[in-house]
Design an enzyme around this catalytic site. Structure first.
Site, PDB file in Angstrom:
ATOM      1  N   GLN A   1     -10.151  -3.907  -3.314  1.00 10.64           N
ATOM      2  CA  GLN A   1     -11.465  -3.433  -2.879  1.00 10.64           C
ATOM      3  C   GLN A   1     -12.538  -3.777  -3.907  1.00 10.64           C
ATOM      4  O   GLN A   1     -13.629  -4.229  -3.569  1.00 10.64           O
ATOM      5  CB  GLN A   1     -11.409  -1.905  -2.682  1.00 10.64           C
ATOM      6  CG  GLN A   1     -12.724  -1.305  -2.247  1.00 10.64           C
ATOM      7  CD  GLN A   1     -13.142  -1.753  -0.849  1.00 10.64           C
ATOM      8  OE1 GLN A   1     -12.349  -1.687   0.066  1.00 10.64           O
ATOM      9  NE2 GLN A   1     -14.374  -2.223  -0.699  1.00 10.64           N
ATOM     10  N   ASP A  23     -17.370   7.347  -1.591  1.00 11.48           N
ATOM     11  CA  ASP A  23     -16.163   7.162  -0.771  1.00 11.48           C
ATOM     12  C   ASP A  23     -15.852   8.504  -0.117  1.00 11.48           C
ATOM     13  O   ASP A  23     -16.415   9.542  -0.476  1.00 11.48           O
ATOM     14  CB  ASP A  23     -15.005   6.676  -1.672  1.00 11.48           C
ATOM     15  CG  ASP A  23     -13.745   6.326  -0.891  1.00 11.48           C
ATOM     16  OD1 ASP A  23     -13.829   6.140   0.350  1.00 11.48           O
ATOM     17  OD2 ASP A  23     -12.663   6.239  -1.516  1.00 11.48           O
ATOM     18  N   CYS A  33     -16.503   1.689   0.457  1.00  9.24           N
ATOM     19  CA  CYS A  33     -15.369   0.826   0.800  1.00  9.24           C
ATOM     20  C   CYS A  33     -14.986   0.935   2.274  1.00  9.24           C
ATOM     21  O   CYS A  33     -14.337   0.039   2.809  1.00  9.24           O
ATOM     22  CB  CYS A  33     -14.174   1.140  -0.089  1.00  9.24           C
ATOM     23  SG  CYS A  33     -13.515   2.798   0.157  1.00  9.24           S
ATOM     24  N   ARG A  74     -14.095  -8.505   1.787  1.00 13.60           N
ATOM     25  CA  ARG A  74     -12.662  -8.246   1.613  1.00 13.60           C
ATOM     26  C   ARG A  74     -11.875  -9.498   1.988  1.00 13.60           C
ATOM     27  O   ARG A  74     -10.894  -9.855   1.344  1.00 13.60           O
ATOM     28  CB  ARG A  74     -12.195  -7.063   2.491  1.00 13.60           C
ATOM     29  CG  ARG A  74     -12.754  -5.697   2.137  1.00 13.60           C
ATOM     30  CD  ARG A  74     -12.311  -5.228   0.765  1.00 13.60           C
ATOM     31  NE  ARG A  74     -10.879  -5.295   0.560  1.00 13.60           N
ATOM     32  CZ  ARG A  74     -10.014  -4.346   0.927  1.00 13.60           C
ATOM     33  NH1 ARG A  74     -10.441  -3.237   1.476  1.00 13.60           N
ATOM     34  NH2 ARG A  74      -8.709  -4.488   0.680  1.00 13.60           N
ATOM     35  N   ARG A 119       0.885  -1.180   0.000  1.00 16.28           N
ATOM     36  CA  ARG A 119       0.000   0.000   0.000  1.00 16.28           C
ATOM     37  C   ARG A 119       0.907   1.210   0.000  1.00 16.28           C
ATOM     38  O   ARG A 119       1.705   1.402   0.936  1.00 16.28           O
ATOM     39  CB  ARG A 119      -0.939   0.003   1.207  1.00 16.28           C
ATOM     40  CG  ARG A 119      -1.700   1.309   1.351  1.00 16.28           C
ATOM     41  CD  ARG A 119      -2.806   1.280   2.370  1.00 16.28           C
ATOM     42  NE  ARG A 119      -3.954   0.533   1.887  1.00 16.28           N
ATOM     43  CZ  ARG A 119      -5.166   0.601   2.437  1.00 16.28           C
ATOM     44  NH1 ARG A 119      -5.383   1.369   3.480  1.00 16.28           N
ATOM     45  NH2 ARG A 119      -6.164  -0.110   1.944  1.00 16.28           N
ATOM     46  N   HIS A 127      -7.455   0.790  -6.389  1.00 16.07           N
ATOM     47  CA  HIS A 127      -7.656  -0.072  -5.218  1.00 16.07           C
ATOM     48  C   HIS A 127      -8.340  -1.373  -5.690  1.00 16.07           C
ATOM     49  O   HIS A 127      -9.498  -1.629  -5.363  1.00 16.07           O
ATOM     50  CB  HIS A 127      -8.506   0.675  -4.189  1.00 16.07           C
ATOM     51  CG  HIS A 127      -8.483   0.079  -2.812  1.00 16.07           C
ATOM     52  ND1 HIS A 127      -7.718  -1.033  -2.471  1.00 16.07           N
ATOM     53  CD2 HIS A 127      -9.138   0.432  -1.667  1.00 16.07           C
ATOM     54  CE1 HIS A 127      -7.909  -1.319  -1.196  1.00 16.07           C
ATOM     55  NE2 HIS A 127      -8.764  -0.461  -0.691  1.00 16.07           N
TER      56      HIS A 127
HETATM   57  N1  NVA Z   1     -10.069   6.729  -1.248  1.00 17.45           N
HETATM   58  C1  NVA Z   1      -9.679   6.246   0.053  1.00 17.45           C
HETATM   59  C2  NVA Z   1      -9.870   4.771   0.161  1.00 17.45           C
HETATM   60  C3  NVA Z   1      -9.573   4.193   1.498  1.00 17.45           C
HETATM   61  C4  NVA Z   1      -9.722   2.716   1.554  1.00 17.45           C
HETATM   62  C5  NVA Z   1      -8.236   6.620   0.332  1.00 17.45           C
HETATM   63  O1  NVA Z   1      -7.408   6.478  -0.553  1.00 17.45           O
HETATM   64  O2  NVA Z   1      -7.945   7.047   1.451  1.00 17.45           O
HETATM   65  N1   CP Z   2     -11.412  -0.155   2.366  1.00 18.47           N
HETATM   66  C1   CP Z   2     -10.147  -0.231   2.809  1.00 18.47           C
HETATM   67  O1   CP Z   2      -9.210  -0.489   2.045  1.00 18.47           O
HETATM   68  O2   CP Z   2      -9.998  -0.043   4.142  1.00 18.47           O
HETATM   69  P1   CP Z   2      -8.618   0.090   4.935  1.00 18.47           P
HETATM   70  O3   CP Z   2      -8.011   1.394   4.548  1.00 18.47           O
HETATM   71  O4   CP Z   2      -9.027   0.035   6.371  1.00 18.47           O
HETATM   72  O5   CP Z   2      -7.724  -1.058   4.560  1.00 18.47           O
END
Ligand code: NVA
Ligand code: CP
Length: 299
Positions: free
Chosen positions: A131, A219, A258, A286, A101, A128
């Protein structure tokens, strides 16, 4: 050319591979035994926070008799400037699969280029895909095959929206976007999706975008790493998913997010905690989706 099964993004993965992963995930959820990953280790590398992605990979790996190790930027040499390429080379000598990540997509591509084990995209600023595997799985559990169905996205045209765009091309559903002009997904991505068979249209008005939709998705207005600029709430306020927006969709439309969610911002509590919301199934999936991805990458 590498024969490793990286899981990087939906532009690099065929629809048949994605469907294979979903079939595995669904089978495991329904009680089929997942393959044993005994003796295998997954490295989880987080340069950003996580709850779902981290825990679902850890629990999924444990359920398949494998092991995980965690690395975060702050407590590893990545935080002191060791390159992603060198990290990839070293981790590949210890583990059998790496999840990353990170912010910039180029970091993920560098990891995949230099790793000699499969690399999984655990979220970047651009996409992502883990997801979206859970999201498509959840939609199909509730509403049947997603092909030709109508999905509406309201809010920021962010990494998750971008992956919905890729998914529209790969799974053959219609995607209607309602994002402010300054928060539209990248035009290059929309062009790719149109060429790859995605049916995507953009609307100024969320109520028009969600007309006849089978599913509404949103989101956070503030993705990790984005500043909480004052103007953002005014800019995105009109794109909030609230009761009026849900009522403009199909009567039995489902709501997905998500998570993490911010009640009163991108979605009202009445919607996310209401009868049309399937967000807890989505979060559960997930776990099943991670098992599908791991099994596809490693067996
Ligand atoms: N769009 C959000 C998704 C989190 C799972 C982010 O990147 O923070
Ligand atoms: N939806 C998602 O990826 O959540 P986290 O950021 O908690 O992993």
């Amino acid at each position: 050319m590498s024969t490793l099964r990286h899981f990087l993004d939906f532009q690099q993965l065929e629809g048949t591979a994605l469907r294979d992963i979903l079939d595995r995930a669904t089978a495991y959820k329904n009680g089929a035994k997942a393959p044993s990953l005994a003796g295998k280790t997954l490295a989880l590398v987080f340069e950003k926070p996580s709850t779902r992605t981290r825990i679902s990979f850890e629990v999924g790996m444990q359920a398949m008799d494998g092991k995980t190790v965690n690395l975060t930027q702050g407590d590893s040499q990545l935080g002191r400037g060791e390159t992603i390429a060198d990290t990839a080379r070293v981790l590949s000598r210890y583990v059998d699969v790496i999840m990353l990540r990170t912010s910039e997509e180029k970091n993920l591509l560098e990891m995949a280029e230099h790793a000699t084990v499969p690399v999984i995209n655990g979220l970047t600023d651009a996409s992502h895909p883990c997801q979206l595997m859970a999201d498509v799985m959840t939609f199909e559990e509730h509403r049947g095959p997603i092909g030709k169905k109508r999905i509406a996205w309201c809010g920021d045209g962010n990494n998750v929206a971008s992956t919905w765009i890729q998914a529209s091309a790969r799974f053959g559903f219609e995607l209607r976007l309602a994002c402010p002009p300054s928060r539209q997904p990248a035009q290059a991505l929309l062009d790719w999706a149109a060429k790859a068979g995605g049916q995507i249209s953009a609307f100024d008005d969320p109520l028009t975008a969600v007309a006849d939709a089978d599913c509404i998705v949103t989101d956070t207005w503030f993705s990790m790493g984005q500043s909480n600029g004052d103007g953002t709430r005014q800019l995105l306020g009109p794109y909030q998913v609230n009761d009026a927006v849900m009522q403009a969709a199909k009567k039995d439309a489902i709501f997905m997010h998500c998570l993490p969610a911010h009640r009163g911002e991108e979605v009202t509590a009445s919607v996310i905690d209401g009868p049309q919301s399937v967000v807890w199934d989505e979060a559960e999936n997930r776990l099943h989706a991670q098992k599908g991805i791991l099994s596809w990458c490693l067996t």
